[in-house]
Each structure stands twice: as C-alpha cells, then as structure tokens.
Design an enzyme around this catalytic site. Structure first.
Site, PDB file in Angstrom:
ATOM      1  N   GLY A 177       0.804  -1.213   0.000  1.00 58.54           N
ATOM      2  CA  GLY A 177       0.000   0.000   0.000  1.00 58.54           C
ATOM      3  C   GLY A 177       0.835   1.259   0.000  1.00 58.54           C
ATOM      4  O   GLY A 177       0.409   2.299  -0.503  1.00 58.54           O
ATOM      5  N   GLU A 200       1.585   1.895  -3.486  1.00 51.84           N
ATOM      6  CA  GLU A 200       0.341   2.314  -4.142  1.00 51.84           C
ATOM      7  C   GLU A 200       0.042   3.782  -3.840  1.00 51.84           C
ATOM      8  O   GLU A 200      -0.432   4.521  -4.711  1.00 51.84           O
ATOM      9  CB  GLU A 200      -0.809   1.406  -3.701  1.00 51.84           C
ATOM     10  CG  GLU A 200      -0.705   0.004  -4.307  1.00 51.84           C
ATOM     11  CD  GLU A 200      -1.816  -0.932  -3.844  1.00 51.84           C
ATOM     12  OE1 GLU A 200      -2.572  -1.407  -4.701  1.00 51.84           O
ATOM     13  OE2 GLU A 200      -1.913  -1.177  -2.625  1.00 51.84           O
ATOM     14  N   GLU A 233       2.554  -8.135  -1.854  1.00 52.19           N
ATOM     15  CA  GLU A 233       1.306  -8.751  -1.379  1.00 52.19           C
ATOM     16  C   GLU A 233       1.196 -10.215  -1.765  1.00 52.19           C
ATOM     17  O   GLU A 233       0.592 -11.021  -1.036  1.00 52.19           O
ATOM     18  CB  GLU A 233       0.092  -7.987  -1.944  1.00 52.19           C
ATOM     19  CG  GLU A 233      -0.150  -6.640  -1.313  1.00 52.19           C
ATOM     20  CD  GLU A 233       0.575  -5.501  -1.994  1.00 52.19           C
ATOM     21  OE1 GLU A 233       0.235  -4.341  -1.749  1.00 52.19           O
ATOM     22  OE2 GLU A 233       1.514  -5.782  -2.785  1.00 52.19           O
TER      23      GLU A 233
END
Length: 679
Positions: A101, A104, A124
C-alpha cells in the site's frame, strides 16, 4: 500521538506520517492523509504537496491486523484516488521501503523522489494476495507491463536506482537530503499546468502483448511458485490493465483481491508471516535481559555442515576460526567455502571485493587452542554422543570463561553435553539445516541450565545472520526431526502393505512437499548407517543395499536414475516389496492418494501435539515455522499444525484412530472442545 501532521514550508504543504514502527496504513493514517489532501485543496496559498514519513521507512504497507475485520473508512483506494485527483502536484518523498500500500500511495502521487538507499515493491503476493488499491493497474501504466509483472507476481522489492531506470522514481537524492530535495522538487513543478496522472497514462502500455509473454513468464519466473494461487491472480490483474479501461481494471483487481483475502491460502500465508515474527520471542525471558557481544566465532569441523555454518557468520561480518584435525580436510573445507562464495558472486549476489572480505575473516587452524578467545564455539563433528562429550570437555578447558559453547546436533541430548562442562549455563544447541549457508531455519535448543542471556544472544545472533530461529526444548530430534520420525515409520509401514515408494512420494509432492520420504532416502544414500557385515536382509532397505542399490549416488535406490538424476519407478524394487508383503502373509492394500497423504501426515500432527503438551515448543506456530523453513512444507497450507486446524482436529483424530495410532490426549482434548492449535 497524531499519526499524520502537516506543516507549511512556504507554498509547499509537507504531510508527515509518524506511525511506528513501519508507518502502516491503518485507519488513522488513511484518515489523516485524506484530511491533509482536503487541507491542501482548501488553501489557495498552497501550490504543491510533499508526502513523507518519520522513522526508518516510508509507508511499508497496509495494516495486516485489519484484514478480516469490518472495514472502517476511508479506504486506501479512496485516499489514493483523492491524492491523484489533487489539482496541486503531490510528491512522494520515499526512504526506507515503499511496500504494498505504501507504493500504491506513491503511485497515486504525481511524482516520486527517493533516497538512494530506498527500496520499492508490491510484496502482497507473498501473503497470498495482490495489490488491492489500484497497484496492479497503475504500476503497468507507469513502468510498462514487462517491468511491472515481476514486481507484482513475484513480490520482490527493487532498489531505488532500478526504480529510477524503469521510470517508477523521478529523481534519486542523497539519503540525508530527502526532506529538502522533496520540497525543492515539489516547488519546481508547482507552476506546471499539467502533471502526470498514473491512472490516465497509456504511453508505457503495450496493448498487443501476446499470450506467449504471459506463458513464458509462468514457465520461467513462476516455476518455484507451483501450487500458489496468488501469482496467477496477479497475472490476470495485470492483463486487465492492458485490456480494460482503468476503472474496469480496478474493479477486476478488487474482485480478485476479494477472492484471495477470504481464501485459505492467504489466511495460511498471513499466519506464516506472523508465526515467523512470534518465533523470535521467548515468553519467559524479561525484555531487559542483556545480549552478550559476539565478535568472534569458532567452529569445529570444516565439512559440509561446518563450512556452511561458517559462511553465515563470515557474510554477516563476524570473524570465524574453523578447526579440523588434519590439513587435507581443512584445506578442502576452506576451498569449498571460497567456491560457494565465488559461485554466488557469479550470480551477482556478491562482488569480488566482498568475497575477499568474507574470506579475510576466516582463520583455518589445526590447533584447538586457537579457539580460546572466541565468544561462541559451535561443534559440527560426528553425530556421536561420546565424541561430542569429549569435545565439550576439551572446549570447556580451553575457551575463555563467559563464552558460549553450542552443539549443532540433530538429535542428541544437549543437557548431557552441558554436564561435561563447568559452564552449563553457557551451553545450548544451535541446529543448522543443510546446506547451512542457504537454509533459513535454526533450531535453538534450550538446554536445561542455559541462562536467559545466552538464549537471548542466540536469538539475536540468528537474526543477524539471516536465520529464522525457533526455540526447542531438549528431546530426541527436537521439533523437526522428532516429527519426521513417525512420518518415516508410516511410509515404511505402507511399503509392507504393498504400496509402492512412488505412490507414497507422489502423495506428498502433489500436496506441495519438495520430495517424499523415499526420494529423500535416495538423496541421502540408502547405505547411510548400513553395515554389510551385520545385514541380515530383514528389511526392504537391507535387501536393496545388499543388491548395491545405494541411492542417487550410484544411480539406483528405491528408484532408477538416469545420468541427470531423473527418477523412474524400479521394477526390481517393486519385486522386492512384493516378496516382503507375501512373506508377511498380508494381502496387499490399496490406498487413495489422499489416504496415503493422511497416513503420512496425521502421525506428524499427533507428534506435534505431544511436543506442545510437553512444552518442547512454545507455540503451535513455532512448529509450523520449523517445517516451512527447514523441510519444505508448502507455505500456502500454513504449516502442519495450521493445516490440521484447517481440515479440523476432529478429522485428524478420527483418521489416527482408523490407522491404529494412539491419539495424543492433548490433541484429543482440543478436538473434543472444537478448538484449534493456533489460537
């Protein structure tokens, strides 16, 4: 503590996260980022935004503890969309690691500035997931599919310099200049009329990539990930980035993420993630227990195991003195260590200079007195109690007081060795797994009188040399080998029921193990510990050895082998087994692959329950950690005890009864109560 703070540097709004230890993107952080973006939008004096983090790292991923719980907004995709939609340029200033994340979020920013030492990645997949906040759609648009697919489907982070080469990072800066460089960069782009929006980019997307590209990727890059569901889902998501508009691609990503996050594999891999971290904690040792300094390590034995153990310390920058009884084996051992380093260097893992630095830390010797000033001495000599007792007696008289003495024994009683010394509180077991320079597992065997400081030092040292350490009590075979024994007994029993070695092995390899018990026996050598003069042909193994079927080393064991050591079933072995079955008077049996698997694995679970009941392992997840890191148990099942939890302890109990095994009371009790091993 406020996890997200803002401050103005002239016309630049600096948004800072301070959420130790790794700035995980929990709800408070997400809400803080959303509020900061709203602040920037509402203030006309602000011309640009910089997102940065305190502590040792940029956002290192989502808060895994939130998985499986009801979501609390704002969601990470909503926050990233808000960042990307900002009319004012947003710059990510990255240090440490931008993972999952965190990357991201950085992809949602218009620009990315990174410290030279930073690493960026989407790991992930290693938790049985895929990036679920637009990462599978934005990354291919920013760097192209060929660069993005390995990052997403394999999950390995890349250095900042590599990220700059592929266009993921816009500017590299010195580690100590990140804050001011990020602000200066933001100010330099603040007057531009447009800014790159990751989700809108198409310049890097090759929309005509052939199916062959993805097929070749599966064959070349994903061979070692057979059985894992997430890598294939990652490929499907990346294909969506090529084939679908961004909004539809994100919808596909969320659909795939939802299936994975609720699936057994991701639950298992998340269990493995937390299990490895829990294994490093010794429950009854106070947090303020000191760690002893280890600057020099002595190793007895320069064979395969001793040399491999030495490499762990040499690579970590610790001086090693390695002892042998004769010059030839000493020279051979040192030569093999060098060859191993040079082989790694040829693969880019070390530079030639680093190889020489490692070898420069190694001191070979034939004189045990040269171990006198070592802080830790590990014996890796012949697995015989009398030999080891003699070694410990000599070491105790030579090595300085306060130094730790350790045995690399696989099975033997460490307390008996400690009793030969005047320092039993400084004695413990350090069971490395072969090849010791490669295998991650280290069983730290807690001798009865070992002091808390010695145990804590062993755990800290294991981490320093890159091992996953698990504490075991003193028992025959400790955790891993103790559980291996009933599996081997079950395998041998099935041969006597007419089941072929290949049927047994295939049941385990189909489950995800790297090899079965008879493949393992052939690899080790069937004649290991076998004596021709004493052999009476009473077992299948005896007869095979008498027929000169020794295993892979001479091309025939339980299997026949070609020149490339590829195995094929042996008609001769089948005849030997049939003769033993006929002699026993039993009718040959027939088991399904699932029943074979259960007959092999359920006794292991039963032994694991006994280990827990006796306190030989601190927690069930420690057993899982041992088997995943030391024996190749498939991580996507979570380890033997987690797998038992998954299929139901009542199923294991009923199976054991049906197979004629005595069920551990600990296991029976948990099954009766509907409980699990792991919480």
């Amino acid at each position: 503590m406020t996890v997200i703070s803002t401050r103005k540097d002239g016309d630049v709004l600096v948004v800072t996260s301070n959420n130790p230890p790794v700035n995980a993107l929990g709800q408070a952080v997400r809400a803080g980022l959303a509020a900061a973006m709203a602040e920037a939008a509402s203030d006309d004096a602000i011309k640009a935004v910089v997102i940065t983090c305190e502590g040792r790292t940029f956002f290192a991923g989502a808060d895994i503890t939130e998985f499986g719980k009801p979501p609390v907004g704002p969601s990470l995709p909503e926050v990233i969309d808000a960042i990307e939609a900002s009319p004012k340029p947003v710059v990510a200033a990255i240090h440490g690691t931008a993972l999952g994340g965190g990357l991201e979020v950085a992809l949602g920013c218009h620009y990315r500035v990174a410290a030279a030492s930073a690493k960026l990645g989407l790991p992930e997949v290693k938790l049985g997931l895929l990036p679920g906040a637009g990462g599978t759609q934005r990354l291919p648009r920013v760097v192209g599919v060929e660069a993005a697919l390995p990052m997403i489907a394999k999950g390995d982070p890349i250095p900042a310099a590599a990220a700059e080469r592929i266009g993921l990072v816009d500017k590299l800066v010195a580690d100590d200049q990140l804050a001011e460089s990020g602000i200066a960069f933001a100010r330099s782009v603040s007057s531009a009329t447009t800014h790159p929006i990751s989700s809108a980019r198409t310049d890097k997307l090759d929309t005509v990539l052939a199916d062959d590209f993805f097929d070749n990727f599966r064959k070349t890059e994903l061979r070692r990930l057979k059985g894992f569901e997430a890598p294939e889902a990652c490929i499907e998501a990346v294909r969506a980035a090529i084939e679908l508009p961004f909004a539809e691609g994100v919808k596909k990503e969320r659909e795939l993420f939802g299936k994975l996050v609720s699936g057994t594999q991701s639950r298992a891999l998340r269990h493995v993630f937390f299990a490895e971290r829990a294994a490093g904690k010794i429950d009854d040792i106070p947090a303020d227990t000191p760690v002893l300094p280890i600057a020099k390590v002595g190793i007895l034995g320069a064979g395969t195991m001793g040399g491999g153990i030495a490499m762990n310390f040499l690579t970590a920058g610790i001086a090693v003195t390695i002892l042998e009884r004769e010059q030839d084996p000493l020279d051979r051992g040192v030569s093999i260590i060098r060859k191993n380093y040079e082989r790694s260097a040829s693969r880019g893992k070390f530079t030639a200079e680093q190889v020489e630095q490692c070898m420069g830390r190694l001191t070979p010797t034939l004189d045990m007195n040269d171990l006198a000033d070592c802080d830790l001495v590990i014996e890796a000599v012949f697995e015989n109690m009398d030999v080891k007792k003699d070694v410990f007696t000599k070491l105790d008289s030579i090595v300085k007081p306060g130094a730790i003495l350790a045995s690399n024994t696989s099975y033997l009683n460490v307390d008996e060795m400690a009793a030969m010394t005047k320092r039993p509180e400084f004695v413990l077991g350090l069971h490395f797994f072969s090849p010791a320079n490669v295998m991650r597992l280290l069983e730290v065997v807690r001798a009865e009188k070992a002091s808390p400081a010695v145990l804590k030092t062993a755990m800290a040292l294991a981490k320093k040399v890159g091992k996953v350490a698990v504490v075991s009590g003193v028992c025959h075979g400790f955790i891993g080998n103790r559980m291996l024994s009933p599996r081997q007994q079950a395998a041998n029993a099935m041969l006597m029921q007419g089941i072929t070695p290949w049927a047994v092995d295939d049941a385990l390899t189909d489950f995800g193990m790297p090899m079965g018990p008879f493949q393992m026996a052939d690899l080790a050598g069937l004649d290991l510990g076998w004596n021709r003069d004493a052999s009476k042909g009473e077992t299948i193994r005896d007869v095979l050895c008498e027929r000169d079927r020794r295993g892979q080393k001479n091309g025939k064991g339980f299997y026949d082998y070609d020149e490339n050591r590829r195995r094929t079933p042996s008609a001769e072995v089948e005849e030997v087994i049939a003769a033993f079955v006929a002699k026993s008077g039993q009718a040959p049996q027939s088991f399904s692959p699932e029943e074979i698997r259960n007959r092999l694995l359920f006794p292991m679970i039963n032994e694991g329950a006994k280990i827990l009941d006796e306190g030989m392992a601190q927690r069930a997840s420690d057993i899982d950690t041992v088997w995943i890191n030391g024996y190749g148990w498939p991580a996507y099942t979570g380890g033997p005890m987690f797998w038992a939890d998954t299929i139901g302890l009542d199923v294991v109990v009923e199976g054991l009864k049906a197979f004629g095994h005595e069920v551990s009371p600990y296991l029976a009790d948990r099954a009766a109560k509907g409980e699990r091993f792991n919480g």
